[in-house]
Write a protein that holds these residues in place. Sequence first.
Motif, short mmCIF file in Angstrom:
data_model
loop_
_atom_site.label_atom_id
_atom_site.label_comp_id
_atom_site.label_asym_id
_atom_site.label_seq_id
_atom_site.Cartn_x
_atom_site.Cartn_y
_atom_site.Cartn_z
N LYS A 1 43.66 37.05 42.48
CA LYS A 1 43.96 37.22 41.24
C LYS A 1 45.48 36.90 40.88
O LYS A 1 46.01 36.12 39.99
N GLU A 2 46.23 37.35 41.85
CA GLU A 2 47.78 37.06 41.67
C GLU A 2 48.22 35.81 42.00
O GLU A 2 49.26 35.46 41.35
N LYS A 3 47.29 34.94 42.54
CA LYS A 3 47.79 33.76 42.77
C LYS A 3 47.21 32.60 41.63
O LYS A 3 47.71 31.40 41.73
N LEU A 4 46.72 33.19 40.84
CA LEU A 4 45.96 32.31 39.48
C LEU A 4 46.68 32.77 38.22
O LEU A 4 47.23 34.10 38.01
N PRO A 5 46.90 31.86 37.31
CA PRO A 5 47.04 32.39 36.02
C PRO A 5 46.07 33.09 35.30
O PRO A 5 45.06 33.07 35.79
N TYR A 6 46.62 33.94 34.49
CA TYR A 6 45.63 35.12 33.96
C TYR A 6 44.62 34.71 33.13
O TYR A 6 44.91 33.55 32.52
N SER A 7 43.27 35.28 33.27
CA SER A 7 42.33 34.83 32.42
C SER A 7 41.43 36.23 32.22
O SER A 7 41.05 36.67 33.46
N PRO A 8 40.91 36.49 31.17
CA PRO A 8 39.98 37.66 31.18
C PRO A 8 38.50 37.33 31.75
O PRO A 8 37.66 38.18 31.87
N LYS A 9 38.48 36.03 32.04
CA LYS A 9 37.07 35.57 32.63
C LYS A 9 37.33 35.58 34.23
O LYS A 9 36.22 35.18 34.93
N ILE A 10 38.42 36.09 34.78
CA ILE A 10 38.32 36.15 36.19
C ILE A 10 38.12 37.56 36.74
O ILE A 10 39.04 38.46 36.27
N PHE A 11 37.18 37.60 37.38
CA PHE A 11 36.99 39.19 38.03
C PHE A 11 37.19 38.94 39.58
O PHE A 11 36.38 38.21 40.37
#
Length: 426
Positions: A58-68
Amino acid sequence: MEIEEILKRAKGIKIDSREVEEGDIFIGIKGEKTDGSLFAYEAIKKGAIATFIQKGFKEKLPYSPKIFEVEDTLQILWKIAEIKRGINENIKVIGITGSTGKTTLKDLIYHFFKKLNKNVLKSKKSYNNFIGVPLTLCEIKKEHEYLVCEIGTNKKGEIEKLTKLVKPNSGIISKIGPAHLEFFGNLEEVFKEKIELFKNIENPRYLIFNENSYGSERINKIFENVIFYNLEKENYKIENDEVILNYKGIEFKYKGGGYPFLENLLCALKCIECEGFDIKELRNSLYDFEMPPLRMEKIEKNNITYVYDCYNSNPISIEALLKTYKNSNKRKILVIGDMLELGEYTEKYHREIANLAKENGISFIFGIGENTRYTIDEAKKLKMKSEHFENFKEMAKRIKEILMEKDIVLIKGSRKMEMEKLKEYL
């Protein structure tokens, strides 16, 4: 958010971000070259409503509420597959396994159901492993009447787990032979693994088994009411580019294929009969059937026939290929790459190829790969014309030097050998 709630809104399940469409769920699965979790944001930009990634990404990606973020994305895929199978419990599921012929058999059964105007789903390509099987289940829709599902293995216990996931209500074992011996140790262990399909079907509607397979003499003692098929008890012909099966007075013709195709055709017809359909309705139904890639694929070039049967290779599939052309009066050249995953039996089965080649009228044997050195060595002992090569370019050059009009070149090897690369040079 619960997976069940997301599934209610989802259009489909994808593990390749390039294939994601609006409304899909994306699951990042670790592959051989990269990890799918890295592409979750790409999937969201393409319209994914939810993405599941491995913990730590998760920390390697842009924030999104659709990422679990989850502990194991493969478990998520299996969970979704279980849910999809559970809410479609009335679908008739045919589970298929075997050491050879699974994909062609699956495609034939699917083809026949389509000709009978049935709403049927099948495994894509050779989706028969811990990723491909749950992906297939994820595609089930409420309108599907049948699912033809391919189930593979190369390790002990895999068929049991996959069968419990798929929950088939009928099963077919195409043929059991020496494949994946590196992992199973011997043929008896392969047999035990394959019959896990039958063992894990509750109240089967029917079970079909190849009478010419290893273990056929005792399968009826283990399971009740097994239905056998045996091509050698049927009326069939292999003539030039056409195969013909006369089954119960009905002639089925197909331009292409060979002995393995005829075995699969017979099995598919048995399956359709078990489903209660009249096979007379399928009399002229093979005209538009397409073989899976690299299975008995024929290319005519400069009056030479090249047969690329190189999706995979094991002792029984090589024997079937040679048997197909045994009675041809044309000169036959066998081009082979290594058979892999044979463990301690590697030398034994590669030497046997030379004997089979001689019995079936092969004029030349050309080999590539370390294991085929055994074949070439045995061929020389048998006084057969044979040579070994280090690369495809040199091999093709030599093949072209000895070719004559009307020759048949049979090309066979395991998937990792990529024997189809010879097309670039021949």
